[in-house]
Design an enzyme around this catalytic site. Structure first.
Site, PDB file in Angstrom:
ATOM      1  N   ASP A 212      -6.575 -38.632  18.969  1.00 36.01           N
ATOM      2  CA  ASP A 212      -5.988 -37.660  18.042  1.00 36.01           C
ATOM      3  C   ASP A 212      -5.336 -36.529  18.832  1.00 36.01           C
ATOM      4  OD1 ASP A 212      -5.295 -36.060  15.943  1.00 36.01           O
ATOM      5  OD2 ASP A 212      -7.340 -35.755  15.186  1.00 36.01           O
ATOM      6  N   GLU A 238      -3.088 -40.788  16.798  1.00 38.20           N
ATOM      7  CA  GLU A 238      -2.999 -39.978  15.573  1.00 38.20           C
ATOM      8  C   GLU A 238      -2.217 -38.695  15.792  1.00 38.20           C
ATOM      9  OE1 GLU A 238      -6.744 -39.738  13.553  1.00 38.20           O
ATOM     10  OE2 GLU A 238      -6.440 -37.662  12.937  1.00 38.20           O
ATOM     11  N   GLU A 264      -2.214 -36.371   7.513  1.00 38.21           N
ATOM     12  CA  GLU A 264      -3.181 -35.401   7.006  1.00 38.21           C
ATOM     13  C   GLU A 264      -2.523 -34.079   6.609  1.00 38.21           C
ATOM     14  OE1 GLU A 264      -5.577 -33.305  10.387  1.00 38.21           O
ATOM     15  OE2 GLU A 264      -5.194 -35.323  11.104  1.00 38.21           O
ATOM     16  N   HIS A 314      -8.213 -39.292   5.843  1.00 45.27           N
ATOM     17  CA  HIS A 314      -8.598 -38.160   6.688  1.00 45.27           C
ATOM     18  C   HIS A 314      -9.762 -37.458   5.992  1.00 45.27           C
ATOM     19  CE1 HIS A 314      -8.279 -33.873   8.017  1.00 45.27           C
ATOM     20  NE2 HIS A 314      -8.124 -34.462   9.174  1.00 45.27           N
TER      21      HIS A 314
HETATM   22 CA    CA Z   1      -6.633 -35.519  12.917  1.00 45.45          CA
END
Ligand code: CA
Length: 400
Positions: A212, A238, A264, A314
Site C-alpha cells: 500500500d 494499492e 478508497e 477498504h
Molecule cells: Ca490503503
C-alpha cells in the site's frame, strides 16, 4: 348485519434524534504511512434514535479533526434535513440529503457524513425486521470470510531498521493466522523495494502479500517499484499514484503483472463510474463509511461487477465499520463464479485499536477467531449490524 373491518395502520416510524460521537485516545506508539505520522486513534460513530425506541448505529470514515468537522455536518447540516422522516425510507433520505448538499460537495466530507447516517438507517431497518443486513441486501452467501492483516507501518527510524522490523512483522502476521498480509511503503523507491523484499523473505514463497503506497509516487516511480513487486510476486499494489491520476493508474495496469488496487478515496456511483471508465483498476476497494453508506456501496459494487472488477472492501475504523463490512462481504456475489470462487477478504488493521476491540458489549474478537480458524471470521447473526455498542465505553472516550 355485515361486520365492518377497519385495518388500523400503524403510523410510520420517525427519526427523533441524530447524535454523532467522536472518540479519541493516545496510541501507545506513533505510527505512519507515506503521508504522515499519527499518534491518536479516532472513531466517528453516528447514533440515530427513533420514536419507536429502535436505535441504529453507523460510522463515518475520517481521522482526527476531519471527524470533528464531520460531526458538525452530521448534527448541524444533515440532521435538520431528516429528523421527523421515516427511517425506512433510506433511499429517499439519501437522495434528499445528496440533492441539498450537491452544490456544496459531491465528494469528501459531506459524503463521509452522509455515509454514517445511511449505515445507521440500515441498522434500524434490520432491527425493525429482525434480519441481519446481509439478508436485507441480498442474502447470506457465506457464513465466514477470510481475513488479511495489515501492519508494517512507517516509523521515525532508519531504512535499515524498517527492513529488519518489516521482515519480523510480516512473519508474525502470517503466524497469527491471517490469510495474507499488507505492508506500507513510502520511504522512497530504492528503500521501498528493499522493504518489499524483506517482507517476501519474512513470509516465505507461499504466502500472499500486498503493498500500500497511499498514493506517494509519480507513475514512473510507481512503475519502478511495481516491476520489483512483479519479481517478488506481490498480489496487489494499492494506491500507487494519486487518485486524481487516472492516466497513471491505466499506465501501470498495462505494464505490471501485479494487480493495481484502489478506490478508497472515491465517492458515490458517479465518482466510481468515472474511475472504472479509465480501466486502471484490477481490484476495487470501496470504503462504505466514506463513499455514501450501504445504499451507495450496493450501487458501486454493481458497477464494479458490471465490469468484472473484483471488490475487496477498504476497511478502517471501529467495530461498527468492521461489522458493516462483514455484513456486506457476506452478501457479495462471487465474481465471476465457479466451483472454487475467489472469496472476498476482510481487511484488518493489526495495530492498536481499542475502538475496534473494546467498543462492543460482545466484542467481534477478530484476532482470536483468525488464530483459531485458519484465518476466517464469522458473520454476526443478530439483527441489523448484529452488534451492541457499550454506552459507558463511548462516554469514556468521547471528545467534544
Ligand atoms: Ca490503503
Amino acid at each position: 348485519m355485515a361486520a365492518l373491518f377497519f385495518v388500523r395502520r400503524k403510523p410510520a416510524m420517525k427519526i427523533e434524534q441524530i447524535i454523532s460521537h467522536v472518540l479519541q485516545y493516545d496510541m501507545p506508539e506513533e505510527l505512519g504511512y507515506s503521508q504522515q505520522y499519527y499518534a491518536m486513534r479516532t472513531a466517528h460513530l453516528v447514533e440515530v434514535r427513533t420514536d419507536e425506541g429502535i436505535t441504529g448505529w453507523g460510522e463515518c470514515f475520517g481521522p482526527g479533526n476531519v471527524a470533528r468537522a464531520n460531526k458538525h455536518i452530521v448534527e448541524n447540516v444533515i440532521a435538520p434535513m431528516i429528523v421527523g422522516s421515516d427511517p425506512m425510507n433510506r433511499s429517499g433520505i439519501w437522495h434528499q440529503v445528496y440533492n441539498l448538499l450537491r452544490d456544496h460537495g459531491q465528494k469528501g466530507m459531506s459524503i463521509q457524513a452522509l455515509s454514517g447516517v445511511d449505515i445507521a438507517l440500515w441498522d434500524i431497518m434490520g432491527k425493525a425486521t429482525g434480519l441481519p443486513i446481509c439478508k436485507l441486501v441480498g442474502g447470506k452467501l457465506r457464513n465466514q470470510v477470510p481475513v488479511y492483516g495489515y501492519g508494517m507501518m512507517l516509523k521515525r527510524e532508519s531504512a535499515d531498521e524498517h527492513v529488519a522490523r518489516f521482515k519480523d512483522e510480516a512473519a508474525a502476521i502470517r503466524d497469527a493466522g491471517f490469510v495474507a498480509t499488507k505492508m506500507k511503503v513510502g520511504l522512497g523507491v530504492r528503500d521501498d523495494i528493499k522493504l518489499a523484499a524483506a517482507v517476501r523473505e519474512g513470509i516465505g514463497d507461499d504466502y500472499r502479500f500486498m503493498v500500500d503506497a497511499n498514493h506517494c509516487y509519480t507513475a514512473d516511480d510507481a512503475l519502478e517499484v511495481g516491476l520489483a513487486l512483479d519479481d517478488l510476486d506481490a498480489y496487489w499494489f494499492e494506491e500507487p499514484v494519486a487518485p486524481e491520476d487516472r492516466d497513471g493508474y491505466k499506465f501501470l495496469r498495462k505494464r505490471l503483472k501485479t494487480r493495481i488496487a484502489g478506490g478508497e478515496a472515491e465517492f458515490t456511483r458517479w465518482g466510481w463510474r468515472d474511475l472504472l471508465d479509465t480501466e486502471g483498476l484490477s481490484i476495487a476497494q470501496p470504503e462504505v463509511c466514506a463513499l455514501g453508506g450501504i445504499s451507495e456501496y450496493l450501487k458501486v459494487a454493481a458497477l464494479c461487477h458490471a465490469r468484472f472488477v473484483p471488490v475487496i472492501n477498504h476497511v478502517w475504523g471501529s467495530a461498527i465499520a468492521v461489522a458493516t463490512n462483514l455484513q456486506l462481504l457476506a452478501a457479495l456475489e462471487p465474481l465471476p463464479g465457479g466451483l472454487f470462487p475467489v472469496e472476498p477478504m476482510l481487511e484488518f488493521d493489526t495495530t492498536d485499536n481499542k475502538f475496534r476491540d473494546e467498543l462492543l458489549k460482545e466484542p467481534l474478537s477478530i484476532q482470536k477467531q483468525v488464530g483459531t480458524t485458519g484465518g476466517f471470521v464469522k458473520i454476526p447473526d443478530g439483527a441489523g449490524l448484529g452488534i451492541d455498542p457499550d454506552p459507558d465505553f463511548i462516554a469514556h472516550y468521547e471528545v467534544t
